[in-house]
Write an enzyme that holds these catalytic residues in place. Sequence first.
Site, mmCIF file in Angstrom:
data_model
loop_
_atom_site.group_PDB
_atom_site.id
_atom_site.type_symbol
_atom_site.label_atom_id
_atom_site.label_comp_id
_atom_site.label_asym_id
_atom_site.label_seq_id
_atom_site.Cartn_x
_atom_site.Cartn_y
_atom_site.Cartn_z
ATOM 1 N N LYS A 144 0.856 -1.186 0.000
ATOM 2 C CA LYS A 144 0.000 0.000 0.000
ATOM 3 C C LYS A 144 0.893 1.238 0.000
ATOM 4 O O LYS A 144 1.902 1.281 0.726
ATOM 5 C CB LYS A 144 -0.898 -0.042 1.240
ATOM 6 C CG LYS A 144 -1.964 1.034 1.294
ATOM 7 C CD LYS A 144 -2.853 0.872 2.536
ATOM 8 C CE LYS A 144 -3.993 1.860 2.600
ATOM 9 N NZ LYS A 144 -4.849 1.653 3.798
ATOM 10 N N SER A 157 -9.740 1.623 2.600
ATOM 11 C CA SER A 157 -8.864 2.397 1.743
ATOM 12 C C SER A 157 -7.798 1.571 1.026
ATOM 13 O O SER A 157 -7.204 2.051 0.063
ATOM 14 C CB SER A 157 -8.172 3.485 2.565
ATOM 15 O OG SER A 157 -7.342 2.911 3.561
ATOM 16 N N SER A 187 -9.939 -0.659 6.878
ATOM 17 C CA SER A 187 -9.341 -0.550 5.546
ATOM 18 C C SER A 187 -8.605 -1.771 5.026
ATOM 19 O O SER A 187 -8.214 -1.795 3.861
ATOM 20 C CB SER A 187 -8.396 0.643 5.499
ATOM 21 O OG SER A 187 -9.140 1.800 5.287
HETATM 22 N N1 GLN Z 1 -13.274 3.914 6.016
HETATM 23 C C1 GLN Z 1 -12.654 4.388 7.209
HETATM 24 C C2 GLN Z 1 -12.318 5.843 7.073
HETATM 25 O O1 GLN Z 1 -12.569 6.391 6.059
HETATM 26 C C3 GLN Z 1 -11.473 3.543 7.559
HETATM 27 C C4 GLN Z 1 -10.261 3.897 6.803
HETATM 28 C C5 GLN Z 1 -9.080 3.094 7.244
HETATM 29 O O2 GLN Z 1 -9.203 2.074 7.913
HETATM 30 N N2 GLN Z 1 -7.906 3.593 6.890
HETATM 31 O O3 GLN Z 1 -11.777 6.429 7.937
#
Ligand code: GLN
Length: 481
Positions: A74, A149, A173
Amino acid sequence: MTALEIAAAVRAGERSAVDVLNEHLARIDDRDGELNAFNVVTADAARAEAEGVDAAVAAGDDPGPLAGVPLALKDNMCTRGIPTTCSSKILEGWQPPYDATVVTRLRAAGAVAVGKTNLDEFAMGSSTENSAFGPTRNPLDISRVPGGSSGGTAASVAANFTPLGIGSDTGGSIRQPAAFCGVVGMKPTYGVVSRYGLIAFASSLDQIGPFANSVADAAAMFDVIAGPDPLDSTSIRDYSPDASAVLDRGVDGLRVGVIRELSGGEGSVDGLSADVLARTNEAVEVLRAAGAIVSEVSVPSATLGLSAYYLVAPAEASSNLARYDGVRYGLRVDAPTTGEMNTASRTAGFGPEVKRRIMLGTYALSAGYYDAFYGKALKVRTMMLRDFAQAYENVDVLVTPTAPTTAFRLGERTADPMTMYVNDVCTIPSNLTGHPGISVPFGVGDDGMPVGVQVLAPALGDELTFQVAAVLEATASGGVS
Ligand code: GLN
């Protein structure tokens, strides 16, 4: 071939790491124009690494448990001398001077990093549509999102670009994109995997974890990246798990709980779709049939998780992202005074979701509002720790859906941030508590897209999450229903 099969063949000298790499690079070449999983493919560096693995085998040395296995990182993991963008314009051109600990460990284990994957900008989002470099598409249906994400990593693993991938999970994410793409994704206990070199979103919630096409591959990768690291002061000192060793232990006698508040029934949060709940119930029945003792438990504060998370995470983000000032990293927009340069750089460099979070977080932390917002969210976090502790007096693990729905279509939820935030309702609790969770594919929804089932355990129950997931995987792939 699974990651473990590739590694076995490479270690035995039956396959060259360079051949394995070329085969995977060819797939990326073929299809990544369509999927946009990668921000950058580092083919030359990967070839050099693969040659190193082959040379070690030729010299009679063991290149490690993940020898020659292509790996996706990532793009919020620092990689020395390779652009690391967080899919944000504000880091344009920046190259980290060091490697994240996970990168160092995976390389030492023989894995071959092939590039950096797309994400929602600074990991804020659930669909990878918040990337400054365009969305990633779901390999199983390109009209749909891969989740987020860590959408690029999930897509890379699902498309077989790389058997393994690294993601980060602040509110879901890793687990949610794993569910959307039909792969395995695991968030370790906070502190089990070093965050050194992970670009911070919300430091008290962020964890790094594995993506793979099987539970065994994910466990092998987890075993490599887990364990103490003096470079991360929050790293847990005396825990070096061996998840690979417990995969065949089964669930006979194990106490499995279903969280009432995440079960779709009375007292549950809304929005959990019927097909996802049906697969989750089937998964619970599979565990029961395998000898588990199933009961319902209550975690009342689970209904407050979203509200607490969307104060704590933006609050920490507003502080962490203050460092992007146009001076030290990436993009600078020149202006007559330093203050104007800071503003112009941040205005040009950050996308709308990141700006929204910075504003929300700054507001929640301001004098006069701190107690009402941030302080309250911290109280919910404490309540949640207590509620889970109580639940775990009666059960060993908890089973929930990973996400409320299967993968939705691109553009479907971009108009209203709330519709995006609700994706995280089942995953957020374990970020607030620091507990481990895994998502394992279990059947499909009414639309034919994969459903992920989540297994949660108390702190340091990481091995147990893999153990239970292995039972679910065996049944899911054996086609029980
Ligand atoms: N969807 C969540 C957010 O937008 C989690 C994102 C994540 O785990 N990095 O914060």
